[in-house]
Design a protein around this motif. Structure first.
Motif, PDB file in Angstrom:
ATOM      1  N   GLY A   1       0.796  -1.228   0.000  1.00  0.00           N
ATOM      2  CA  GLY A   1       0.000   0.000   0.000  1.00  0.00           C
ATOM      3  C   GLY A   1       0.823   1.271   0.000  1.00  0.00           C
ATOM      4  N   LEU A   2       2.147   1.152   0.060  1.00  0.00           N
ATOM      5  CA  LEU A   2       3.005   2.334   0.026  1.00  0.00           C
ATOM      6  C   LEU A   2       3.621   2.438  -1.360  1.00  0.00           C
ATOM      7  CD1 LEU A   2       4.384   4.706   1.450  1.00  0.00           C
ATOM      8  CD2 LEU A   2       6.186   3.124   2.112  1.00  0.00           C
ATOM      9  N   VAL A   3       3.176   3.416  -2.118  1.00  0.00           N
ATOM     10  CA  VAL A   3       3.655   3.607  -3.496  1.00  0.00           C
ATOM     11  C   VAL A   3       4.086   5.061  -3.651  1.00  0.00           C
ATOM     12  CG1 VAL A   3       3.030   3.485  -5.932  1.00  0.00           C
ATOM     13  CG2 VAL A   3       2.028   1.858  -4.323  1.00  0.00           C
ATOM     14  N   THR A   4       5.278   5.255  -4.183  1.00  0.00           N
ATOM     15  CA  THR A   4       5.809   6.609  -4.365  1.00  0.00           C
ATOM     16  C   THR A   4       5.825   6.984  -5.844  1.00  0.00           C
ATOM     17  OG1 THR A   4       8.106   5.898  -4.615  1.00  0.00           O
ATOM     18  CG2 THR A   4       7.321   6.280  -2.355  1.00  0.00           C
ATOM     19  N   PRO A   5       5.861   8.281  -6.145  1.00  0.00           N
ATOM     20  CA  PRO A   5       5.974   8.697  -7.546  1.00  0.00           C
ATOM     21  C   PRO A   5       7.217   8.115  -8.212  1.00  0.00           C
ATOM     22  CG  PRO A   5       5.268  10.553  -6.232  1.00  0.00           C
ATOM     23  CD  PRO A   5       5.616   9.449  -5.268  1.00  0.00           C
ATOM     24  N   GLY A   6       8.320   8.016  -7.480  1.00  0.00           N
ATOM     25  CA  GLY A   6       9.534   7.442  -8.042  1.00  0.00           C
ATOM     26  C   GLY A   6       9.343   5.997  -8.484  1.00  0.00           C
ATOM     27  N   GLN A   7       8.599   5.226  -7.686  1.00  0.00           N
ATOM     28  CA  GLN A   7       8.302   3.844  -8.049  1.00  0.00           C
ATOM     29  C   GLN A   7       7.445   3.781  -9.315  1.00  0.00           C
ATOM     30  OE1 GLN A   7       6.568   2.913  -4.201  1.00  0.00           O
ATOM     31  NE2 GLN A   7       8.030   1.228  -4.001  1.00  0.00           N
ATOM     32  N   ILE A   8       6.524   4.719  -9.435  1.00  0.00           N
ATOM     33  CA  ILE A   8       5.649   4.759 -10.613  1.00  0.00           C
ATOM     34  C   ILE A   8       6.478   4.993 -11.869  1.00  0.00           C
ATOM     35  CG2 ILE A   8       3.787   6.038 -11.769  1.00  0.00           C
ATOM     36  CD1 ILE A   8       2.826   4.322  -9.427  1.00  0.00           C
ATOM     37  N   PHE A   9       7.362   5.984 -11.821  1.00  0.00           N
ATOM     38  CA  PHE A   9       8.202   6.267 -12.990  1.00  0.00           C
ATOM     39  C   PHE A   9       9.055   5.058 -13.341  1.00  0.00           C
ATOM     40  CE2 PHE A   9       7.043  10.633 -12.197  1.00  0.00           C
ATOM     41  CZ  PHE A   9       7.076  11.205 -13.458  1.00  0.00           C
ATOM     42  N   LYS A  10       9.642   4.416 -12.337  1.00  0.00           N
ATOM     43  CA  LYS A  10      10.472   3.234 -12.581  1.00  0.00           C
ATOM     44  C   LYS A  10       9.653   2.111 -13.202  1.00  0.00           C
ATOM     45  CE  LYS A  10      13.851   0.266 -10.372  1.00  0.00           C
ATOM     46  NZ  LYS A  10      14.563  -0.047  -9.138  1.00  0.00           N
ATOM     47  N   CYS A  11       8.440   1.892 -12.695  1.00  0.00           N
ATOM     48  CA  CYS A  11       7.558   0.857 -13.227  1.00  0.00           C
ATOM     49  C   CYS A  11       7.203   1.144 -14.686  1.00  0.00           C
ATOM     50  CB  CYS A  11       6.293   0.768 -12.370  1.00  0.00           C
ATOM     51  SG  CYS A  11       5.188  -0.583 -12.808  1.00  0.00           S
ATOM     52  N   CYS A  12       7.093   2.411 -15.029  1.00  0.00           N
ATOM     53  CA  CYS A  12       6.770   2.811 -16.410  1.00  0.00           C
ATOM     54  C   CYS A  12       8.019   2.843 -17.299  1.00  0.00           C
ATOM     55  CB  CYS A  12       6.105   4.185 -16.418  1.00  0.00           C
ATOM     56  SG  CYS A  12       4.468   4.213 -15.685  1.00  0.00           S
ATOM     57  N   GLY A  13       9.191   2.572 -16.709  1.00  0.00           N
ATOM     58  CA  GLY A  13      10.426   2.563 -17.479  1.00  0.00           C
ATOM     59  C   GLY A  13      10.943   3.950 -17.817  1.00  0.00           C
ATOM     60  N   ARG A  14      10.617   4.913 -16.978  1.00  0.00           N
ATOM     61  CA  ARG A  14      11.028   6.292 -17.242  1.00  0.00           C
ATOM     62  C   ARG A  14      11.582   6.926 -15.978  1.00  0.00           C
ATOM     63  NH1 ARG A  14       6.061   5.464 -19.729  1.00  0.00           N
ATOM     64  NH2 ARG A  14       6.096   5.548 -22.002  1.00  0.00           N
ATOM     65  N   ARG A  15      12.145   8.138 -16.118  1.00  0.00           N
ATOM     66  CA  ARG A  15      12.675   8.887 -14.980  1.00  0.00           C
ATOM     67  C   ARG A  15      11.989  10.249 -14.932  1.00  0.00           C
ATOM     68  NH1 ARG A  15      18.945   8.676 -14.352  1.00  0.00           N
ATOM     69  NH2 ARG A  15      18.867   6.863 -13.021  1.00  0.00           N
ATOM     70  N   PRO A  16      11.763  10.765 -13.719  1.00  0.00           N
ATOM     71  CA  PRO A  16      11.185  12.109 -13.615  1.00  0.00           C
ATOM     72  C   PRO A  16      12.099  13.140 -14.286  1.00  0.00           C
ATOM     73  CG  PRO A  16      11.238  11.030 -11.463  1.00  0.00           C
ATOM     74  CD  PRO A  16      12.018  10.171 -12.404  1.00  0.00           C
ATOM     75  N   GLN A  17      11.491  14.145 -14.886  1.00  0.00           N
ATOM     76  CA  GLN A  17      12.266  15.194 -15.554  1.00  0.00           C
ATOM     77  C   GLN A  17      12.129  16.518 -14.790  1.00  0.00           C
ATOM     78  OE1 GLN A  17      14.218  14.570 -18.383  1.00  0.00           O
ATOM     79  NE2 GLN A  17      13.652  12.434 -18.060  1.00  0.00           N
ATOM     80  N   CYS A  18      11.099  17.291 -15.093  1.00  0.00           N
ATOM     81  CA  CYS A  18      10.973  18.624 -14.497  1.00  0.00           C
ATOM     82  C   CYS A  18      10.280  18.606 -13.132  1.00  0.00           C
ATOM     83  CB  CYS A  18      10.245  19.570 -15.448  1.00  0.00           C
ATOM     84  SG  CYS A  18       8.451  19.318 -15.535  1.00  0.00           S
ATOM     85  N   GLY A  19       9.497  17.557 -12.854  1.00  0.00           N
ATOM     86  CA  GLY A  19       8.811  17.457 -11.563  1.00  0.00           C
ATOM     87  C   GLY A  19       7.470  18.166 -11.501  1.00  0.00           C
ATOM     88  N   GLY A  20       7.075  18.798 -12.586  1.00  0.00           N
ATOM     89  CA  GLY A  20       5.815  19.527 -12.594  1.00  0.00           C
ATOM     90  C   GLY A  20       4.582  18.658 -12.425  1.00  0.00           C
ATOM     91  N   CYS A  21       4.715  17.373 -12.690  1.00  0.00           N
ATOM     92  CA  CYS A  21       3.575  16.459 -12.613  1.00  0.00           C
ATOM     93  C   CYS A  21       3.475  15.738 -11.275  1.00  0.00           C
ATOM     94  CB  CYS A  21       3.664  15.423 -13.723  1.00  0.00           C
ATOM     95  SG  CYS A  21       5.133  14.372 -13.593  1.00  0.00           S
ATOM     96  N   MET A  22       4.446  15.922 -10.393  1.00  0.00           N
ATOM     97  CA  MET A  22       4.510  15.119  -9.161  1.00  0.00           C
ATOM     98  C   MET A  22       3.259  15.233  -8.288  1.00  0.00           C
ATOM     99  SD  MET A  22       7.066  13.211  -9.089  1.00  0.00           S
ATOM    100  CE  MET A  22       8.644  13.009  -9.837  1.00  0.00           C
ATOM    101  N   SER A  23       2.691  16.404  -8.175  1.00  0.00           N
ATOM    102  CA  SER A  23       1.491  16.539  -7.346  1.00  0.00           C
ATOM    103  C   SER A  23       0.316  15.773  -7.956  1.00  0.00           C
ATOM    104  CB  SER A  23       1.120  18.006  -7.126  1.00  0.00           C
ATOM    105  OG  SER A  23       0.818  18.630  -8.356  1.00  0.00           O
ATOM    106  N   HIS A  24       0.211  15.795  -9.274  1.00  0.00           N
ATOM    107  CA  HIS A  24      -0.869  15.059  -9.948  1.00  0.00           C
ATOM    108  C   HIS A  24      -0.629  13.552  -9.851  1.00  0.00           C
ATOM    109  CE1 HIS A  24      -3.758  14.859 -13.632  1.00  0.00           C
ATOM    110  NE2 HIS A  24      -4.228  14.255 -12.577  1.00  0.00           N
ATOM    111  N   VAL A  25       0.616  13.119 -10.023  1.00  0.00           N
ATOM    112  CA  VAL A  25       0.953  11.707  -9.881  1.00  0.00           C
ATOM    113  C   VAL A  25       0.617  11.239  -8.467  1.00  0.00           C
ATOM    114  CG1 VAL A  25       2.844  10.022  -9.863  1.00  0.00           C
ATOM    115  CG2 VAL A  25       2.723  11.722 -11.682  1.00  0.00           C
TER     116      VAL A  25
END
Length: 64
Positions: free
Chosen positions: A27-51
């Motif tokens: 039940g503990l999921v972070t935005p960083g884990q989401i990006f990794k699962c999608c095979g990508r890395r965060p860039q500008c960070g503007g989407c983090m609140s929405h993620v």
């Protein structure tokens, strides 16, 4: 709907990643884990609140 424009990640991809990770992470999921699962890395960070909001929303939907 595209949530991360830098990496072109859609809302549906984020929700799918939350479902995949939710059970594994207890039940503990972070935005960083989401990006990794999608095979990508965060860039500008503007989407983090929405993620983060999508993570909470999808975890709530997964509750029994």
């Amino acid at each position: 709907m595209i949530v991360c424009h830098c990496n072109v990640i859609a809302c549906s991809e984020i929700r799918k990643a939350v479902r995949e990770l939710g059970g594994e992470a207890g039940g503990l999921v972070t935005p960083g884990q989401i990006f990794k699962c999608c095979g990508r890395r965060p860039q500008c960070g503007g989407c983090m609140s929405h993620v983060s909001s999508l993570i909470v929303s999808e975890l709530d939907r997964m509750k029994p």
